[in-house]
Every structure is written in C-alpha cells, then in structure tokens.
Design an enzyme around this catalytic site. Sequence first.
Site, PDB file in Angstrom:
ATOM      1  CD  GLU A 153      -2.920   0.373   1.909  1.00  0.00           C
ATOM      2  OE1 GLU A 153      -2.925   0.785   2.852  1.00  0.00           O
ATOM      3  OE2 GLU A 153      -4.579   0.152   1.903  1.00  0.00           O
ATOM      4  CG  HIS A 172       7.329 -29.737   3.355  1.00  0.00           C
ATOM      5  ND1 HIS A 172       7.977 -30.808   3.107  1.00  0.00           N
ATOM      6  CD2 HIS A 172       8.162 -29.264   4.120  1.00  0.00           C
ATOM      7  CE1 HIS A 172       8.647 -30.923   3.560  1.00  0.00           C
ATOM      8  NE2 HIS A 172       9.160 -29.857   4.802  1.00  0.00           N
ATOM      9  CE  LYS A 200     -11.574   2.680   1.922  1.00  0.00           C
ATOM     10  NZ  LYS A 200     -11.208   3.229   2.847  1.00  0.00           N
TER      11      LYS A 200
HETATM   12  O1  LIG Z   1      -8.471   2.138  10.397  1.00  0.00           O
HETATM   13  P1  LIG Z   1      -9.851   2.681   8.965  1.00  0.00           P
HETATM   14  O2  LIG Z   1     -10.244   4.288   8.656  1.00  0.00           O
HETATM   15  O3  LIG Z   1     -11.090   1.843   9.419  1.00  0.00           O
HETATM   16  O4  LIG Z   1      -9.157   1.896   7.973  1.00  0.00           O
HETATM   17  C1  LIG Z   1      -9.029   0.655   7.232  1.00  0.00           C
HETATM   18  C2  LIG Z   1      -7.897   0.777   6.140  1.00  0.00           C
HETATM   19  O5  LIG Z   1      -8.825   1.417   4.258  1.00  0.00           O
HETATM   20  C3  LIG Z   1      -8.516   1.422   3.536  1.00  0.00           C
HETATM   21  O6  LIG Z   1      -8.378   0.352   2.853  1.00  0.00           O
HETATM   22  C4  LIG Z   1      -6.773   2.040   3.416  1.00  0.00           C
HETATM   23  O7  LIG Z   1      -6.665   1.720   2.495  1.00  0.00           O
HETATM   24  C5  LIG Z   1      -6.269   1.375   4.831  1.00  0.00           C
HETATM   25  O8  LIG Z   1      -5.108   1.634   4.770  1.00  0.00           O
HETATM   26  C6  LIG Z   1      -6.683   1.361   5.802  1.00  0.00           C
HETATM   27  O9  LIG Z   1      -5.717   0.803   6.984  1.00  0.00           O
END
Ligand SMILES: O=P(O)(O)OC[C@H]1O[C@H](O)[C@H](O)[C@@H](O)[C@@H]1O
Length: 613
Positions: free
Chosen positions: A392, A421, A526
């Site tokens: 990331e 293995h 998203k």
């Molecule tokens: O901690 P949060 O705000 O719920 O985010 C959780 C995750 O969400 C996203 O997918 C980001 O790409 C991550 O870097 C992050 O850790």
Amino acid sequence: MASLSGLFSSSLKPSKTLSVKALSAPPTRGGDSFSFPHTSKPTHLPLTLSASRSDISHTDAATAAKKELIKDPDALWKRYLDWLYQQKDLGLYLDVSRVGFTDEFVVDMEHRFKAAFKAMDELEKGSIANPDEGRMVGHYWLRNSNLVPKPTLKTLIENTLDSICSFADDIIAGKIKPPSSPRFTQILSVGIGGSALGPQFVAEALAPDNPPLKIRFIDNTDPAGIDHQIAQLGPELASTLVIVISKSGGTPETRNGLLEVQKAFREAGLNFAKQGVAITQENSLLDNTARIEGWLARFPMYDWVGGRTSVMSAVGLLPAALQGIDIREMLTGAAIMDEATRTTSLKNNPAALLAMCWYWASDGVGSKDMVILPYKDSLLLFSRYLQQLVMESLGKEFDLDGNTVNQGLTVYGNKGSTDQHAYIQQLREGVHNFFATFIEVLRDRPPGHDWELEPGVTCGDYLFGMLQGTRSALYANGRESISVTIEEVTPRSVGAIIALYERAVGLYASLVNINAYHQPGVEAGKKAAAEVLALQKRVLSVLNEASCKDPVEPLTLDEIADRCHAPEEIEMIYKIIAHMSANDRVLIAEGSCGSPRSVKVYLGECNVDDMYA
Ligand SMILES: O=P(O)(O)OC[C@H]1O[C@H](O)[C@H](O)[C@@H](O)[C@@H]1O
C-alpha cells in the site's frame, strides 16, 4: 581473494547513459532469467544513472561472476563478514551477502541515499511528508515522544500510553468488568486493513499461551465469518470486550461488523455500550457514536499516523496490553531500531541496507517479488502484515512529480519450513521472479525445555537446518536472499522488526520518488462498491413497484435495466439479481439464474411505502 562485489564490478560494464530507445524497449528474456532493460525503470530516473541494476546483473559476465562466487566459499565468507550488520542491544543481525549488488551500485546508492536520509530527517521533524493529504507522518514519534514538532503532541502521546496501560490493568484485574460477568475474558476486535493487521500480527507473535483475555477478529464484511466469530464466543459474549478500531471511523466493513455485533448483543439481552471500546480519530463517525451511546472507553488515533503504521498507537497497543504483552518493551525495541536506522552511513543502517537490496533485486521497479519466510510459527502473519505496509505504501501509479511510474513491490510468504513443502520447488527451479527474505530466530524454545529427538539433534535443529539448507539451495541456483536474524521472538524484537521495515519502506519510497503515505488507489474500489449498492437499491425499487401491481408483473433483466435508466449496467443488474436470488431476496418467475436472458424476476412481498426508493 576477490570479494563478491569485486568479482562483479571487475566484470561489468555499466552504461553511463540510457538511450531513449532503451527506455522504450520491451522487457526481454536473456541468460538464465528474465532481464528488464531500462524500459522498466521509471523514466524520471536520471539518465546518467550509473551502475543501475539492469545494466549489470543480467549480463553474461555478471552471471559468470555469480557462478564463480557460488563456487568460491572463501569469497562468499568474506562478503558475509564484510556486509554483516549487527544491532547489539537488540540482538538483531542483517545479512545481505546473498544479494549480488556490486561496489559500483553501492556507490551510486550512497549518493541517492543522501536525499532519502534528508527526506526522512525532515519527516521526523514534522514536514508534510504526505503532500497529497497535507499530513505530517509521525509514527516514529509514538516511540520517542521527544521527537514531536509540537509540545501538545508529546502530552497527547504520553497520556494516551498511560491511559492504555491503566485501562488494560483495570480490565485484567477485574476492576473494570462487564455488567453480567465477574471479569472480561475475551476481546473481539472489529477493524480492517491497518486497523486489523498489526493487532493480528502482534497477537500471533506475542500473546502468551494463556492470555488474560483471548483475542479474535472480525476483519471483513463477510456475514458467515462474523457469525462464526460470534458463535465461537457463545455465552462468553457476556464477558467480551469489543474493540472497534477505525482511524477514519467510517469504513463500511468495520461499521457492518459493529452493527452485526450490536445485534448479537441485543439478541443476547446484553448492553453493548458497557462492553464497547472505540479507537478512532476525534469526532469521527465512530467517535461520535461511541460518545453518544456512552461506550465503556474511547482511545484516540491521530491524523498524523497512517493505518498501516499504527500498530504502535492505541490500535496495536491496547489489544496487546489486554493480552498481557509488554507494550513498553515493544516501544523500546522500535525506538532502538529507529535510532539505529537514523544513521546516514548506508552500511551501518539496516533499513537502508534492506531498501538498497530491494532496489537491486527488483531493478527499482518491483520487477521481482519479495518472499518473506519466517522460520517460526509465531511470525506467520509477518508477511501478511508486510503486504499492506509495503504494497500500500509503494504500489503507486504516479511519482511525486506526477510522472506515471506504476511502482510497487509484491510481498508474499507464510513460514518455513512449511512452505518448503508447498512452493519452494518453484522458487528454486521455476520462474525467477522473486528474492527471498529469511527471518531466523536463534532461540528454538524457552530454556530448559529442549531435548534431543535423535542423538545430537533437536526439533529446532531441523528447523535451523531447513532454513540454512533452503538459503544455500536457492543461492546455488542464482536466487538472491536476505536474512534477518533475531535471538528470540519478544515484544522488543517484534517492535524492532516492525520499525525496521517501516523505515526501509520510507527510505525506498524516497529512492523511487513516491509518496509512501497515501493510498489513492484504494478509493476507486470503495467508490465502485458504493455505486453497486446504489444500483441495487434502484433495482429493488423498480422490482417493488412491479411486484405491487395486481397481478404481479415479473420483469426481465432488460426491463429492469430500462426502468432503472441504466441499460449499460445490465450485467451488473444480472449479478445483483443472482446474488439476491441466492439469498432468497428475489423470486424467479421464469427461467433460471444460469441463463440471464430467460429470467423474469419479482419480489416475494410488495412494500407499499417503497423503502428502497
Ligand atoms: O482504519 P480505517 O480508517 O477503518 O481504515 C482501514 C483501512 O482502510 C483503507 O482500505 C486503507 O487503504 C487502509 O490503509 C486502512 O488501513
């Protein structure tokens, strides 16, 4: 006796100038491996770059030199001694002798590292190291609060740490307890990405056999997975501390996990608020929910700590402390490593050595994958943790100047000798598209527990033999590897290796001129997911209207798409219908889901108020 680097450099003819033609040529296969001409290097790199990886390593002369060296144990031993790094206070060693960088490459890298060290120094002093998000990057301050650029942050870090420790102590001692049980016995951690991977890795690595509270995780929006975790808790839900972790406080998977757990609490007649803890940024949706509902506790996440580097904030420390893990030792290990990786002497900086090896092995463009092989069961999740930290951070389309670079470094691995293995066969003999990192732990088991299962040989000796054998066998076939050795898996050493890789990622990002601290690519998926759910609501609304008619009007996919004003989305509409049908939420009047053209669909129930509209 010539050193490895001597052997390499004497036989190499690095080109001083990359031609434009070379930059646009496709990768070619040459010698005993794929070779990536300059084509695969980001075009922003200085064209005068000397001794670049692909100039050197895949020439016949270099291959011959490597073969020479493999046959020359004295030269190899000298290279091992020349490059062995040791951090005495941590009992940590880094061996890069099985990576074939040359003296010329090192000289070139030393030059490039000047800028990387400077950028890191500025980052630690509070520069806006994440320019796209306009944020400081402060995970190093978490283990040395004296570094913070503002005094208020120092107080915040120290107070949070103190409150984590005292809250955990009170929970473990039963001073803070759930309404219907004498004490908390379980932790259910709800979070995803950086809000899960660190706590998972630390729990697997460090939790004692019988921790004061046992931890389990909900890190997805898979209903069956959530049901499984809740079912496994059974009646112990009444003594479960639910820690909801989300930096942003608005991640859908985490919200869903929370809603599912709250429903389970309601059904069990339990008061969730008395057992819920939030770790999130101040005033986030989650923070406000927890405050308004009066949850048991709230701990802060900071704007200047990224999710994937948050394991030494409350995100990782609170769950660890509740499992009886010495979190101050974790912080000490990280702080010692931070200090060790601040030196601007490349050879004495283990993070810089790692970054240099990654650059060498993957041509500075991720042309080879990084296989992480800890020979210790408790470090199983290290590669999964590193997947997010490295991929990331480094997997970026653009560099800091806006050039398209499509950077990255692929990480995978599980543990040795188990993987021997499974896929080591391909690593040794198959496609040469990786370099390995062995994580070696010297102490096999606690003192006084060892025994010889055959004369002179313990179970741990086998593990040791497997590691060393695999390292040698890979090298004999021209496969490069790094070895990180720690004496024991302790809070201190785990803190240290986390800090080691955090710094290596930061330095490497500077070498390839990218922002390691944002993740713009994650948003696309998203956003698309949100659009799918919005389309599903329109589909339901259209179906509802047709299903409220008398008689009910089953609709074809074309009709649904037409009425949703989304004919271009017909395939997605088909998938939505198929998914809802599999979950008994729409009825098929004609045809079958397997033949999209034949289906006619309606809802089992008509909702006059059309709650989907
Ligand atoms: O901690 P949060 O705000 O719920 O985010 C959780 C995750 O969400 C996203 O997918 C980001 O790409 C991550 O870097 C992050 O850790």
